[in-house]
Design a protein around this motif. Structure first.
Motif, PDB file in Angstrom:
ATOM      1  N   ILE A  13       0.867  -1.177   0.000  1.00  0.00           N
ATOM      2  CA  ILE A  13       0.000   0.000   0.000  1.00  0.00           C
ATOM      3  C   ILE A  13       0.904   1.228   0.000  1.00  0.00           C
ATOM      4  N   THR A  14       0.677   2.103  -0.937  1.00  0.00           N
ATOM      5  CA  THR A  14       1.572   3.228  -1.177  1.00  0.00           C
ATOM      6  C   THR A  14       1.295   4.391  -0.238  1.00  0.00           C
ATOM      7  N   PRO A  15       2.352   4.916   0.419  1.00  0.00           N
ATOM      8  CA  PRO A  15       2.174   6.121   1.230  1.00  0.00           C
ATOM      9  C   PRO A  15       1.596   7.254   0.395  1.00  0.00           C
ATOM     10  N   GLY A  16       0.738   8.038   1.015  1.00  0.00           N
ATOM     11  CA  GLY A  16       0.105   9.157   0.337  1.00  0.00           C
ATOM     12  C   GLY A  16      -1.275   8.826  -0.196  1.00  0.00           C
ATOM     13  N   THR A  17      -1.621   7.542  -0.214  1.00  0.00           N
ATOM     14  CA  THR A  17      -2.932   7.134  -0.724  1.00  0.00           C
ATOM     15  C   THR A  17      -3.935   7.034   0.425  1.00  0.00           C
ATOM     16  N   PRO A  18      -5.226   7.122   0.116  1.00  0.00           N
ATOM     17  CA  PRO A  18      -6.243   6.956   1.169  1.00  0.00           C
ATOM     18  C   PRO A  18      -6.140   5.605   1.873  1.00  0.00           C
ATOM     19  N   GLU A  19      -5.748   4.547   1.158  1.00  0.00           N
ATOM     20  CA  GLU A  19      -5.622   3.230   1.770  1.00  0.00           C
ATOM     21  C   GLU A  19      -4.531   3.225   2.841  1.00  0.00           C
ATOM     22  N   PHE A  20      -3.448   3.987   2.597  1.00  0.00           N
ATOM     23  CA  PHE A  20      -2.326   4.019   3.540  1.00  0.00           C
ATOM     24  C   PHE A  20      -2.755   4.601   4.892  1.00  0.00           C
ATOM     25  N   THR A 102      -0.889   5.096  12.063  1.00  0.00           N
ATOM     26  CA  THR A 102       0.462   5.446  11.616  1.00  0.00           C
ATOM     27  C   THR A 102       0.453   6.018  10.199  1.00  0.00           C
ATOM     28  N   GLY A 103      -0.254   5.360   9.296  1.00  0.00           N
ATOM     29  CA  GLY A 103      -0.296   5.817   7.900  1.00  0.00           C
ATOM     30  C   GLY A 103      -0.937   7.182   7.746  1.00  0.00           C
ATOM     31  N   LYS A 104      -1.997   7.436   8.521  1.00  0.00           N
ATOM     32  CA  LYS A 104      -2.662   8.740   8.438  1.00  0.00           C
ATOM     33  C   LYS A 104      -1.707   9.848   8.872  1.00  0.00           C
ATOM     34  N   GLY A 105      -0.977   9.627   9.969  1.00  0.00           N
ATOM     35  CA  GLY A 105       0.001  10.620  10.422  1.00  0.00           C
ATOM     36  C   GLY A 105       1.085  10.866   9.392  1.00  0.00           C
ATOM     37  N   LEU A 106       1.576   9.792   8.778  1.00  0.00           N
ATOM     38  CA  LEU A 106       2.607   9.947   7.746  1.00  0.00           C
ATOM     39  C   LEU A 106       2.071  10.695   6.537  1.00  0.00           C
ATOM     40  N   ASN A 107       0.830  10.409   6.136  1.00  0.00           N
ATOM     41  CA  ASN A 107       0.238  11.143   5.014  1.00  0.00           C
ATOM     42  C   ASN A 107       0.101  12.627   5.348  1.00  0.00           C
ATOM     43  N   MET A 108      -0.314  12.933   6.582  1.00  0.00           N
ATOM     44  CA  MET A 108      -0.444  14.341   6.993  1.00  0.00           C
ATOM     45  C   MET A 108       0.916  15.030   6.933  1.00  0.00           C
ATOM     46  N   LEU A 109       1.951  14.359   7.423  1.00  0.00           N
ATOM     47  CA  LEU A 109       3.294  14.926   7.390  1.00  0.00           C
ATOM     48  C   LEU A 109       3.777  15.077   5.950  1.00  0.00           C
ATOM     49  N   GLY A 110       3.432  14.109   5.094  1.00  0.00           N
ATOM     50  CA  GLY A 110       3.845  14.176   3.696  1.00  0.00           C
ATOM     51  C   GLY A 110       3.322  15.405   2.976  1.00  0.00           C
ATOM     52  N   GLU A 111       2.169  15.894   3.412  1.00  0.00           N
ATOM     53  CA  GLU A 111       1.616  17.112   2.811  1.00  0.00           C
ATOM     54  C   GLU A 111       2.370  18.351   3.263  1.00  0.00           C
ATOM     55  N   VAL A 112       2.982  18.286   4.447  1.00  0.00           N
ATOM     56  CA  VAL A 112       3.704  19.432   5.011  1.00  0.00           C
ATOM     57  C   VAL A 112       5.191  19.371   4.653  1.00  0.00           C
ATOM     58  N   SER A 113       5.772  18.179   4.789  1.00  0.00           N
ATOM     59  CA  SER A 113       7.206  18.003   4.538  1.00  0.00           C
ATOM     60  C   SER A 113       7.477  16.594   4.003  1.00  0.00           C
ATOM     61  N   PRO A 114       7.430  16.425   2.679  1.00  0.00           N
ATOM     62  CA  PRO A 114       7.679  15.105   2.101  1.00  0.00           C
ATOM     63  C   PRO A 114       9.013  14.492   2.535  1.00  0.00           C
ATOM     64  N   GLU A 115      10.046  15.321   2.671  1.00  0.00           N
ATOM     65  CA  GLU A 115      11.360  14.801   3.067  1.00  0.00           C
ATOM     66  C   GLU A 115      11.308  14.187   4.469  1.00  0.00           C
ATOM     67  N   ASP A 116      10.651  14.864   5.400  1.00  0.00           N
ATOM     68  CA  ASP A 116      10.541  14.330   6.756  1.00  0.00           C
ATOM     69  C   ASP A 116       9.661  13.078   6.788  1.00  0.00           C
ATOM     70  N   ALA A 117       8.624  13.037   5.977  1.00  0.00           N
ATOM     71  CA  ALA A 117       7.781  11.841   5.891  1.00  0.00           C
ATOM     72  C   ALA A 117       8.606  10.664   5.373  1.00  0.00           C
TER      73      ALA A 117
END
Length: 139
Positions: A13-20, A102-117
Motif C-alpha cells: 500500500i503506497t504512502p500518500g494514498t487513502p488506503e495508507f 500510523t499511515g494517516k500521520g505519515l500522510n499528513m506529514l507528507g503534505e507538510v514536509s515530504p522529506e521528513d515523511a
C-alpha cells in the motif's frame, strides 16, 4: 488452479494514498525500560506520559506538530500511532489529539514536509528489517 501463495502475500500500500491512512505499525514486543531506547527517533527519547503510554516528537514546526504515541491500542498489540499537539511557550506540549493510525500521520506529514515523511518511513523500514515490528492494515 488457485495459487497457494495468495493468502500469504504482503499487500503493498503506497504512502500518500487513502488506503495508507488505514495502516498501523505494530511492534513485535511490548515497550519497557530495556527496549525503550531502540525506538528513539531523531535524537529524541520516548517519555512515559502516563502508565503504558509513551510519546516523543516526530516532527515539530510552527504550523504542524506530530508526535509518536506508543501504547497498547488494539487488544495486546503495541502500536506506534501519531498524535498532533499544541506547543505553548516554546516547549510545553498541550492538547495531544486522539491517536491517529500510523499511515494517516505519515500522510499528513507528507503534505507538510515530504522529506521528513520519507525519513519517518525509513525509520519504520529499519524497525521492520530488524524484526521489531510490521505494518498492518486496520480492518
Amino acid at each position: 488452479m488457485a495459487d497457494d501463495n495468495t493468502n500469504n502475500e504482503e499487500v503493498e500500500i503506497t504512502p500518500g494514498t487513502p488506503e495508507f491512512e488505514k495502516m498501523v505499525f505494530k511492534l513485535n514486543n511490548e515497550v519497557n525500560a530495556e527496549n525503550l531506547g531502540i525506538l528513539n527517533y531523531g535524537g529524541n527519547e520516548l517519555q512515559e506520559i502516563q502508565p503504558g503510554v509513551y510519546s516523543q516528537p516526530a516532527y515539530v514546526d510552527d504550523n504542524f506538530n506530530l508526535f509518536f504515541v506508543i501504547t497498547q491500542l488494539i487488544e495486546d498489540d503495541w502500536l506506534i500511532a501519531f498524535s498532533t499537539a499544541t506547543i505553548e511557550n516554546g516547549s510545553d506540549i498541550t492538547d495531544l489529539s486522539e491517536p491517529l493510525p500510523t499511515g494517516k500521520g505519515l500522510n499528513m506529514l507528507g503534505e507538510v514536509s515530504p522529506e521528513d515523511a520519507n525519513n519517518l518511513l525509513q525509520y519504520f523500514s529499519t524497525l521492520a528489517d530488524a524484526k521489531r515490528g510490521e505494518w498492518r492494515l486496520l480492518e
